[in-house]
Each structure stands twice: as structure tokens, then as C-alpha cells.
Design a protein around this motif. Structure first.
Motif: not given
Length: 148
Positions: A113-125
Motif C-alpha cells: 500500500y505504501k508503494l502504491y501510494r508513493l507511485r500515486h497508484m493507490q486507486y489500483y491497490f
């Protein structure tokens, strides 16, 4: 001939440790409930799937994402059973496989989740990791675990 006997004994012992040991029977039942959520009750965990994972077939109604998450779950499950047995046999430490499994799931999903947020991809998580909210859900940009 003696090599075959040793191999048969080892295989029976491994099969017992992973599938038949009373300690892990309830664990597999709990894991089936997670798989039911991920797959919308479309997959029953057979002995073969428990041991080797689920392959994609032409008649499969599972999505690639659900199939990936199921196989990831099975891998963690087998690791937790193995780690529990090894800790008991080598260090005389008792860790329940379900506790190890849940700790590993939480750790991995927090990292992802932190990785997705850092990549601004938290929508896909949620589409990758929260299928059926089997393990977690995301509400208001907050990761919440649903593990029992």
C-alpha cells in the motif's frame, strides 16, 4: 530400493505436515474462507491445489487477479506451516501457522500500500490486493485489515 522407501516416507511426512496434521486442518478451513471471498466461492481447495497452487484452465471462471491472489495466499499459507514446524523442531518455539500467516499478510500489504501510494497508484491497490475484502480494505485512503 532403499532410496525409494526413504523418498516415500519423506513425502508422506511432508504431506502430513502440510495437509493432515490436526494443527493445520483448522488453518486450511480458515484459508478456504479467504479463498471464498477472493473468488466469490468459485474455488474449492483440493489437496492438489493446496500442495501446488491453482493453474489457469480454459474452463476457469476466475479472473487473472483473483487467481494470482489465491496463489499468493497459498504460498504464504504453505510458508507459515513450514515455518511453524521448523521453529518447533529446531528451536522448540511454538508459533501457530495462522498467526504467522496473518503477520506476513499484514506486513506485505502495508508495504504494498505504501508503494502504491508513493507511485500515486493507490486507486489500483484494492483491485490488486483487496478482492472480496478477504484481507483488507481501503476507506478514505486508510488501509484497514479484515483478517479474522
Amino acid at each position: 530400493m532403499p532410496h525409494r522407501i526413504v523418498t516415500d516416507v519423506v513425502l508422506r511426512t511432508l504431506e502430513h505436515a502440510i495437509l493432515d496434521c490436526p494443527t493445520v486442518r483448522n488453518f486450511w478451513h480458515e484459508l478456504q474462507s479467504y479463498v471464498d471471498k477472493i473468488t466469490e466461492r468459485k474455488l474449492t481447495l483440493t489437496t492438489q491445489i493446496k500442495l501446488f497452487g491453482k493453474g489457469k484452465t480454459n474452463k476457469d471462471s476466475l479472473t487473472p487477479r483473483s487467481l494470482d491472489l489465491v496463489n499468493w495466499t497459498l504460498t504464504l499459507d504453505r510458508w507459515a506451516i513450514y515455518k511453524s514446524a521448523v521453529n518447533y523442531r529446531t528451536k522448540n518455539l511454538t508459533y501457530a501457522p495462522d498467526a504467522l500467516f496473518k503477520a506476513l499478510v499484514k506486513s506485505h500489504l502495508r508495504f504494498q500500500y505504501k508503494l502504491y501510494r508513493l507511485r500515486h497508484m493507490q486507486y489500483y491497490f484494492p483491485y490488486d490486493w483487496c478482492l472480496g475484502e478477504a484481507f483488507a480494505k481501503v476507506e478514505n485512503d486508510t488501509l484497514t485489515f479484515t483478517l479474522r
